[in-house]
Scaffold this active site. Structure first.
Site, PDB file in Angstrom:
ATOM      1  N   LYS A   1      -2.548   2.500  66.912  1.00  0.00           N
ATOM      2  CA  LYS A   1      -2.112   3.861  67.219  1.00  0.00           C
ATOM      3  C   LYS A   1      -0.625   3.913  67.583  1.00  0.00           C
ATOM      4  CE  LYS A   1      -6.459   6.055  67.993  1.00  0.00           C
ATOM      5  NZ  LYS A   1      -7.389   4.931  67.786  1.00  0.00           N
TER       6      LYS A   1
HETATM    7  C1  LIG Z   1      -8.379   4.787  66.703  1.00  0.00           C
HETATM    8  C2  LIG Z   1      -8.832   3.438  66.313  1.00  0.00           C
HETATM    9  C3  LIG Z   1      -9.537   3.173  65.116  1.00  0.00           C
HETATM   10  C4  LIG Z   1      -9.954   4.265  64.162  1.00  0.00           C
HETATM   11  O1  LIG Z   1      -8.866   4.845  63.495  1.00  0.00           O
HETATM   12  P1  LIG Z   1      -9.041   6.281  62.842  1.00  0.00           P
HETATM   13  O2  LIG Z   1      -7.704   6.631  62.323  1.00  0.00           O
HETATM   14  O3  LIG Z   1      -9.484   7.179  63.954  1.00  0.00           O
HETATM   15  O4  LIG Z   1     -10.077   6.152  61.785  1.00  0.00           O
HETATM   16  C5  LIG Z   1      -9.882   1.879  64.809  1.00  0.00           C
HETATM   17  N1  LIG Z   1      -9.575   0.872  65.653  1.00  0.00           N
HETATM   18  C6  LIG Z   1      -8.914   1.073  66.797  1.00  0.00           C
HETATM   19  C7  LIG Z   1      -8.648  -0.084  67.680  1.00  0.00           C
HETATM   20  C8  LIG Z   1      -8.517   2.359  67.176  1.00  0.00           C
HETATM   21  O5  LIG Z   1      -7.878   2.531  68.332  1.00  0.00           O
END
Ligand SMILES: *Cc1c(COP(=O)(O)O)cnc(C)c1O
Length: 456
Positions: free
Chosen positions: A112
């Site tokens: 993120k």
């Molecule tokens: C948010 C997140 C995901 C999922 O990503 P999306 O874009 O919501 O599909 C997968 N792994 C981790 C560690 C995350 O923080």
């Protein structure tokens, strides 16, 4: 270089198209839809070939320029991407032509960071240009708050207030937010995540607070989507054999499908993708949809160990449906069916159970010394299913995304592998840093008073 100005329109099709700046600062369209580019710009084969000699921030610049080149001068964009992407993006060869891309080296050790850091800098850029300011309010149950707080840390013109439920976050999660300071304020409530969320919503609806220019840095902001196309180009450029007809398979651990939508946009920009393996945990509404054509959200969502993917109705699904010629509103109602045959051509969607996720953490380490945390394990397990089921050749380039650092899940790793994962530099020293945060009673009056006292 000539750059066409790209407009952004709502997936609900009932709001006027806007500039990137407007889409970024508004977050959600008036009609409740998500912003998408009206047309997707393309790279030529030669441009993609040239990426092989580029660094991450140079590829990021080329992608950003395609979307924002007409709104942000090149030297500003260059500065923004260089500043946002000052950490490495390891590509680990596991076996044959299969790789894991580690998207976990940013300040909060989750993928993120890629999106949040770019969005924060772009917001700051536009605010500076217009002499504007924003106060970002966000409620967190753990990870989103720290990604936002770290991404906006030290930026001018943007203040951040994060509310968290004091007894529901881990020490490590709390310290990732409370040791920052500067423009980041952290508020602990003696309540639950839903209480925090409710106070934030009340503040957004309170016209007494209009003067604060509140914003939410929402996860479906278009400013977070575009940065999620960049690492697809980067990894392909670094790992391709060099032939013009190479194609790549990506496996994407998915929850809200923002990461996957970034990949789909990259493919529409010209990236030669053979298949996206869409890896979900036991929240299997999407794999079921691809199989049957019927979409049914899961309420409530299922609790799995890959907790950031516990989503029963992915908020980016309307974007995906739109890319395949259909229409879905924010509640999941389809008014115009997408082209399912094309979806099935492009994607292999599969649900991985918690049991399979844990087994894969163990197997990957034993067989390949590959260290995975639960989210990355879902991606890797799904890739192995795809390879086996579709008899994929050994020399096929496959890249599985690891979306968080194993050290964020020390209990799980210890339980399965009997050792503690090493902390990445971003999490080192957290223990000894000084914390600072406010405690407030869980009432709107107290929260409003706090905002009025601290932000003029
Ligand atoms: C948010 C997140 C995901 C999922 O990503 P999306 O874009 O919501 O599909 C997968 N792994 C981790 C560690 C995350 O923080």
């Amino acid at each position: 270089m000539e750059n066409k100005k790209i407009k952004f329109r709502s997936t609900n099709l009932k709001s006027p198209a806007v500039s990137f700046e407007q889409a970024l600062l508004k977050g959600i369209a008036h009609d409740g839809g998500l912003y998408m580019p009206e047309e997707i710009p393309r790279f030529s084969e030669e441009e993609i070939l040239e990426f092989s000699n580029s660094e991450y921030h140079e590829i990021a610049l080329a992608v950003a320029r395609k979307f924002l080149g007409a709104e942000v001068p090149d030297e500003d964009l260059r500065r923004i991407v260089k500043d946002a992407y000052d950490y490495e993006v390891p590509l680990e060869n596991v076996c044959d032509n299969q790789f894991v891309m580690r998207l976990d080296r940013g300040p909060t050790a989750s993928f993120k960071d890629f999106a949040a850091r770019m969005m924060g800098r772009l917001m700051q850029y536009f605010l500076n240009r217009n002499n504007g300011k924003l106060l970002i309010l966000t409620a967190t149950s753990g990870d989103t708050g720290s990604a936002i707080a770290n991404a906006f840390y030290g930026l001018d013109n943007v203040e951040v207030v994060v509310l968290f439920p004091e007894n529901e976050v881990t020490d490590r999660q709390r310290k990732q937010m409370t040791t920052l300071g500067k423009n980041i304020s952290i508020v602990a409530l003696d309540g639950k995540f839903d209480d925090c969320q409710a106070l934030v919503k009340l503040a957004f609806a309170d016209s007494d607070l209009d003067y604060l220019n509140l914003s939410s840095a929402n996860s479906i902001n278009i400013g977070r989507l575009i940065p999620q196309t960049m690492y697809y180009f980067y990894s392909f450029a670094k790992l391709r054999a060099g032939k013009a007809d190479d194609q790549v398979v990506f496996s994407v651990p998915s929850g809200n499908f923002g990461d996957l939508c970034g990949g789909l946009i990259a493919m529409n920009m010209g990236l030669p993708v053979k298949k996206f393996v869409v890896a979900t945990n036991e929240n299997d509404e999407y794999p079921k949809f691809v199989k049957s054509g019927f979409y049914e959200k899961l309420v409530p969502s299922r609790n799995c160990i890959s907790s950031a993917m516990n989503v029963g109705h992915p908020s980016n699904i309307p974007r995906l449906v739109g890319l395949y010629g259909g229409n879905m509103d924010e509640h999941g109602a389809i008014s115009n069916a997408p082209d399912l045959d094309r979806i099935r051509d492009d994607m292999y969607a599969v649900s991985i159970t918690d049991k399979e996720t844990e087994a894969m953490i163990s197997d990957a380490y034993k067989e390949h010394k590959l260290l995975l945390e639960p989210h990355g394990s879902v991606g890797w397990a799904a890739l192995q299913k795809y390879i086996e089921e579709e008899n994929i050749a050994k020399d096929q380039l496959c890249i599985s995304l690891e979306t968080a650092h194993p050290a964020k899940f020390p209990e799980k790793i210890r339980e399965i592998l009997s050792f503690d994962p090493e902390l990445p530099p971003s999490l080192l020293g957290l223990e000894s840093k000084e914390e600072s945060f406010e405690h407030l009673p869980t009432t709107y009056e107290a929260f409003k008073e706090f905002l009025k006292k601290n932000y003029k």
